[in-house]
Design a protein around this motif. Structure first.
Motif, PDB file in Angstrom:
ATOM      1  N   GLU A 582       0.818  -1.216   0.000  1.00 53.52           N
ATOM      2  CA  GLU A 582       0.000   0.000   0.000  1.00 53.52           C
ATOM      3  C   GLU A 582       0.853   1.267   0.000  1.00 53.52           C
ATOM      4  O   GLU A 582       0.496   2.266  -0.632  1.00 53.52           O
ATOM      5  N   LEU A 583       1.996   1.238   0.713  1.00 55.81           N
ATOM      6  CA  LEU A 583       2.813   2.438   0.844  1.00 55.81           C
ATOM      7  C   LEU A 583       3.722   2.674  -0.354  1.00 55.81           C
ATOM      8  O   LEU A 583       3.945   3.821  -0.743  1.00 55.81           O
ATOM      9  N   ALA A 584       4.283   1.606  -0.910  1.00 58.53           N
ATOM     10  CA  ALA A 584       5.283   1.766  -1.964  1.00 58.53           C
ATOM     11  C   ALA A 584       4.740   2.518  -3.182  1.00 58.53           C
ATOM     12  O   ALA A 584       5.392   3.454  -3.670  1.00 58.53           O
ATOM     13  N   PRO A 585       3.577   2.188  -3.723  1.00 59.40           N
ATOM     14  CA  PRO A 585       3.102   2.964  -4.889  1.00 59.40           C
ATOM     15  C   PRO A 585       2.880   4.438  -4.582  1.00 59.40           C
ATOM     16  O   PRO A 585       3.166   5.306  -5.421  1.00 59.40           O
ATOM     17  N   ALA A 586       2.385   4.718  -3.372  1.00 55.51           N
ATOM     18  CA  ALA A 586       2.160   6.123  -3.024  1.00 55.51           C
ATOM     19  C   ALA A 586       3.478   6.888  -2.939  1.00 55.51           C
ATOM     20  O   ALA A 586       3.582   8.026  -3.438  1.00 55.51           O
ATOM     21  N   MET A 587       4.493   6.272  -2.331  1.00 54.66           N
ATOM     22  CA  MET A 587       5.786   6.951  -2.227  1.00 54.66           C
ATOM     23  C   MET A 587       6.432   7.126  -3.598  1.00 54.66           C
ATOM     24  O   MET A 587       7.048   8.156  -3.881  1.00 54.66           O
ATOM     25  N   ILE A 588       6.338   6.131  -4.447  1.00 56.31           N
ATOM     26  CA  ILE A 588       6.919   6.235  -5.786  1.00 56.31           C
ATOM     27  C   ILE A 588       6.219   7.327  -6.601  1.00 56.31           C
ATOM     28  O   ILE A 588       6.853   8.086  -7.348  1.00 56.31           O
ATOM     29  N   LYS A 589       4.900   7.422  -6.431  1.00 53.55           N
ATOM     30  CA  LYS A 589       4.154   8.454  -7.155  1.00 53.55           C
ATOM     31  C   LYS A 589       4.580   9.846  -6.719  1.00 53.55           C
ATOM     32  O   LYS A 589       4.781  10.750  -7.552  1.00 53.55           O
ATOM     33  N   VAL A 590       4.776  10.034  -5.405  1.00 60.54           N
ATOM     34  CA  VAL A 590       5.226  11.343  -4.904  1.00 60.54           C
ATOM     35  C   VAL A 590       6.632  11.649  -5.400  1.00 60.54           C
ATOM     36  O   VAL A 590       6.931  12.779  -5.821  1.00 60.54           O
ATOM     37  N   ALA A 591       7.523  10.639  -5.370  1.00 61.34           N
ATOM     38  CA  ALA A 591       8.899  10.867  -5.817  1.00 61.34           C
ATOM     39  C   ALA A 591       8.950  11.189  -7.303  1.00 61.34           C
ATOM     40  O   ALA A 591       9.748  12.035  -7.746  1.00 61.34           O
ATOM     41  N   THR A 592       8.108  10.556  -8.091  1.00 62.15           N
ATOM     42  CA  THR A 592       8.081  10.830  -9.530  1.00 62.15           C
ATOM     43  C   THR A 592       7.643  12.267  -9.819  1.00 62.15           C
ATOM     44  O   THR A 592       8.241  12.962 -10.661  1.00 62.15           O
ATOM     45  N   ARG A 593       6.626  12.723  -9.115  1.00 64.57           N
ATOM     46  CA  ARG A 593       6.161  14.100  -9.331  1.00 64.57           C
ATOM     47  C   ARG A 593       7.150  15.116  -8.776  1.00 64.57           C
ATOM     48  O   ARG A 593       7.369  16.169  -9.375  1.00 64.57           O
ATOM     49  N   ALA A 594       7.755  14.812  -7.621  1.00 62.71           N
ATOM     50  CA  ALA A 594       8.679  15.776  -7.004  1.00 62.71           C
ATOM     51  C   ALA A 594       9.948  15.936  -7.814  1.00 62.71           C
ATOM     52  O   ALA A 594      10.616  16.978  -7.740  1.00 62.71           O
ATOM     53  N   ALA A 595      10.345  14.924  -8.596  1.00 61.03           N
ATOM     54  CA  ALA A 595      11.572  15.012  -9.380  1.00 61.03           C
ATOM     55  C   ALA A 595      11.439  15.923 -10.593  1.00 61.03           C
ATOM     56  O   ALA A 595      12.426  16.161 -11.289  1.00 61.03           O
ATOM     57  N   MET A 596      10.261  16.460 -10.842  1.00 58.55           N
ATOM     58  CA  MET A 596      10.052  17.311 -12.005  1.00 58.55           C
ATOM     59  C   MET A 596      10.753  18.652 -11.892  1.00 58.55           C
ATOM     60  O   MET A 596      11.104  19.276 -12.882  1.00 58.55           O
ATOM     61  N   SER A 597      10.967  19.149 -10.674  1.00 53.90           N
ATOM     62  CA  SER A 597      11.651  20.424 -10.488  1.00 53.90           C
ATOM     63  C   SER A 597      12.508  20.355  -9.240  1.00 53.90           C
ATOM     64  O   SER A 597      12.331  19.485  -8.379  1.00 53.90           O
ATOM     65  N   GLU A 598      13.442  21.292  -9.156  1.00 53.44           N
ATOM     66  CA  GLU A 598      14.363  21.294  -8.016  1.00 53.44           C
ATOM     67  C   GLU A 598      13.659  21.720  -6.732  1.00 53.44           C
ATOM     68  O   GLU A 598      13.955  21.213  -5.649  1.00 53.44           O
TER      69      GLU A 598
END
Length: 824
Positions: A582-598
């Motif tokens: 349950e946690l891993a997809p949510a964390m990966i989704k946040v990391a993917t969006r956060a990597a878009m900008s510094e």
């Protein structure tokens, strides 16, 4: 410039070097009495010059020089007033060509495997990716190899350091610690090791909780094979394998063996039964290994031992290949005896015809195989429960899967980790079959037939297909005769277009049937003959007593208990796995969006850092921490792990017993050496054609004598064929043998008195002239308790002046016990 710390100064200078195109090397430093760095120099990596080699012999390999005496440097000094480091000396000029921007990431000071990258590399290695594939994957994720931050050699060194760190306490300690970690994660995990007299680990057995559960439901038929030896020590890998309800591979246990002797097999089979709470399989299938057969007869006397038909066919080609001629029917007749004939009289008739036609009456291998025909012939095994298995093809298939995941240079811990990958892959295949069974409806050929509908609801899809084929055969059956009695009705059934007649006996009281083809007794599925009788008497559904639970959809229903009486759970941390999914997809989704900008990346890193601190604080107060502390404590003391030996004493294993690798590199020979070798062989064959009279010994020199030590048939080790090389003691003086003594001696006479006792085998010795060894042994076969066939030997022929080297005194002997009719 001023810097708050020495590390800040290095990072700044290294970043400057990255843009300019040179690599930085940390040079000398000075510290005060409190250990505080007072000054430090950072130099260009090409500073200095390569020292000349001062030895007498130049090394074969020399590295290309890289140093050019470059004077570029930056020196920092600590100022006590501000406790900051200030640039004291700076040289910016270089005397060499600088790197271009595209190659800047290859410079040593710019290469580093971060913690996150190292963790990802470890996951890739555990998943079976090669070093090249792992590096290319990270390069693709980073947008190019230049953005990874390290080279493939850096990754190789990182993984090698990780392996060395995991083997800090030795291979044996790391292996035992791995077993202890598995036991802490799941108390039902079973492992055992065997120690020799020197407290060295020889044989290893293990079985996890999933294997115990699989054996509880599907352990009635087991195959065992030890042909796979692709590991670092070339140890035989023995795996217990079976079928599940989908006719897929399930693994019941595995053993890394030191050798393939009777004692080793006895320990493996006994430990396997101990792990499985003493539950014996109904049938076990192996290859034609006589040590394995002897151990099974001792450990599992009530279990039927069958032989693999694949290995029998391969040995058939090996021993009788010279009898093959063009259009020969020998292989077809032998195959028919093995697979086709269901009546003993027909089998014997065709066997005798085959032996007589091809002049094989005196073939020892074929005669020995006929004596154990109850272990491989279809007519003798049709009443044995084998679940449809006739060979160890499951083990062969598993070996092929293991070969894709293992390498020769893997240590034991790596071996266990990659072996678990194979086990997990097989279990995931079962999950896929379970999903398909619930997702897709069975394809019933005749939907109006109650028996097929009942079978589709009961059996697994694979078994239902086999049952439906038998039901289709029943529609082509006709009843020829019917004999009624008080209780039993006997039907004679045959296909309408011909074929063998079958006798089916139907019991009116309990509605049971018994067919002469014995398909249900052998495979657990009703045959077409019995189904025809059921349809005739009006039975439209399968009786419950003819439904094998192991073939049903609910084959795994029920509980399983280990040897301590505790219920076996495959994954005691299943809730942890659920929460992780349950946690891993949510964390990966946040990391993917956060990597878009510094900016978003900085915010995500800050929030994750605070979240990590809160998680650790909550875990430290929870009830799971004592278990973690216990696990860490065991890891620190893994070099002190004790093992309880067979005497019940706690001892510390000193290591893993090593054995020589079975694969040796071949020495390439020129055509001149090969030609000389052929001439020597032909000369030796001409000299060994003479014979010696046994009644009157010939006066011969010592060069014509040789020593041979072999075991008698009463030796416990000689119940299977073995090859033994006997060497004389090193630096010993060869004895003078009286020429008047008898040329050959037998077991009851003993060796000549002039031969040292340390050369003798505990059982007996045989002396003979080297050019008549085979003749003497074959003619005096009745006087010797063991039948010996000499395959190869090296005669010891020292000069009369100096007999001080007995290492050449060797004879390789294949010993076969006459009771077992062994021929290797």
């Amino acid at each position: 410039m001023e810097f708050n710390s020495e590390e800040d100064a290095y990072k700044f200078y290294n970043k400057y070097a990255f843009k300019m195109g040179f690599s930085v090397r940390k040079d000398y430093l000075n510290k005060d009495k409190d250990g505080v760095t007072t000054s430090r120099r950072y130099s260009c990596c090409k500073e200095g010059v390569k020292r000349k080699y001062e030895g007498d012999v130049m090394p074969k390999r020399t590295r290309a020089p890289m140093k050019t005496g470059c004077g570029a440097k930056m020196v920092i000094v600590l100022f006590r007033g501000t406790m900051k480091y200030r640039v004291h000396d700076l040289v910016l000029e270089h005397n060499h060509e600088l790197h271009i921007a595209q190659c800047a990431h290859m410079m040593p000071s710019q290469r580093k495997v971060s913690v996150a990258q190292g963790f990802q590399a470890e996951i890739s290695e555990d998943a079976g990716l090669s070093l090249k594939q792992s590096h290319e994957l990270m390069g693709t994720e980073a947008g190019g190899m230049g953005n990874v931050g390290y080279t493939r050699d850096d990754l190789k060194r990182y993984l090698r350091t990780r392996r060395e760190r995991s083997l800090k306490y030795g291979e044996a300690g790391s292996m035992l610690n791995y077993f202890q970690e598995q036991t802490l994660e799941n108390p039902s995990f079973f492992h055992a090791v065997q120690l020799d007299c020197e407290e060295q680990i020889t044989n290893i057995f293990w079985a996890d909780a999933g294997m115990l559960i699989d054996y509880n439901f599907f352990g009635d038929v087991v195959t065992f094979d030890t042909t796979y030896k692709t590991n670092k020590e070339y140890r035989p890998l023995g795996v217990f394998v079976g079928f599940n309800q989908h006719r897929q591979i399930v693994i019941f246990g595995a053993a890394l063996m030191y050798d393939e002797t009777i004692d080793s097999f006895k320990w493996v089979f006994g430990t396997f039964l101990e792990a499985m709470c003493g539950k014996h399989p109904s049938t076990i299938l192996t290859d034609q290994d006589h040590a394995m057969a002897a151990a099974l007869s001792i450990v599992m006397p009530e279990t039927f031992h069958g032989l693999c038909t694949f290995h029998i066919r391969r040995n058939f080609m090996k021993h009788l290949g010279n009898h093959y001629k063009e259009n020969s029917d020998l292989p077809y007749m032998f195959g028919a005896c093995m697979y086709e004939f269901e009546e003993v009289e027909q089998f014997n008739r065709v066997w005798e015809a085959m032996v007589k036609k091809h002049n094989l009456e005196n073939n020892e291998w074929l005669s020995g195989l006929y004596k154990i025909r109850d272990k491989w012939a279809r007519c003798m095994m049709k009443e044995r429960w084998t679940a449809g298995m006739r060979s160890t093809q499951l083990s062969e298939s598993l070996n092929a899967a293991i070969k894709n995941h293992l390498k020769l240079d893997h240590d034991l811990v790596q071996f266990f980790r990659h072996f678990n990958r194979v086990v997990d892959e097989k279990r995931y295949n079962e999950l896929i079959a379970e999903y398909e069974m619930r997702q897709k409806l069975p394809m019933v050929g005749l939907r109006q037939t109650p028996m097929l509908v009942h079978a589709s609801e009961t059996y697994s899809p694979t078994v239902f297909v086999a049952f439906q084929n038998e039901y289709g055969e029943s529609t082509a059956m006709v009843i020829l005769r019917q004999q009624d009695a008080a209780m039993f009705v006997e039907f004679t059934v045959m296909r309408y277009d011909g074929g063998p007649e079958r006798t089916v006996v139907f019991n009116r009281n309990d509605l049971s049937v018994r067919c002469s083809c014995k398909k249900y007794e052998n495979e657990g599925i009703l045959c077409g003959h019995a189904l025809k009788v059921f349809d005739t008497v009006g039975i439209k559904i399968i009786p419950l007593e003819y439904i094998k639970r192991r073939w049903t959809k609910r084959a795994r229903a029920g509980d399983c208990f280990d040897r301590r009486g505790q219920e076996v759970v495959t994954d005691p941390k299943v809730m942890i796995s659920t929460r992780y999914r349950e946690l891993a997809p949510a964390m990966i989704k946040v990391a993917t969006r956060a990597a878009m900008s510094e900016d978003t990346s900085k915010v995500a890193i800050t929030v994750i850092s605070d979240l990590s601190k809160r998680v650790e604080l909550l875990l430290s107060e929870s009830e799971e921490q004592p278990l973690q502390n216990q696990k860490n404590l065991n890891m620190e003391e893994r070099d002190k792990i004790e093992i309880v030996n067979e005497m019940g004493e706690a001892v510390v294993a000193r290591g893993i017993k090593k054995r020589g690798c079975g694969k040796k590199s071949r020495v390439m020979r020129s055509w001149v050496d090969k030609f000389d070798r052929v001439k020597r062989k032909s000369r030796l064959s001409r000299t060994t054609q003479t014979t010696v009279s046994e009644s009157e010994p010939t006066s011969v020199s010592f060069e014509e004598y040789m020593f041979m030590g072999c075991r008698s048939s009463t030796d416990s080790v000689s119940t299977h064929s073995m090859s033994q090389t006997v060497n004389g003691p090193p630096n010993a003086v060869a004895p003078d043998i009286d020429e008047n003594q008898t040329v050959h001696r037998f077991a009851n006479q003993g060796p000549p008195a002039s031969v040292p006792t340390e050369w003798m085998h505990p059982r007996f010795s045989i002396f003979s002239k080297h050019n008549s060894v085979r003749d003497v042994l074959m003619e005096e076969r009745g006087a010797i308790s063991t039948h010996c066939d000499v395959d190869a030997y090296h005669a010891f022929a020292p000069s009369p002046q100096g007999r001080n080297n007995t290492q050449g005194l060797q004879l390789r002997v294949d010993v076969a016990s006459p009771q077992n009719e062994v021929d290797e």
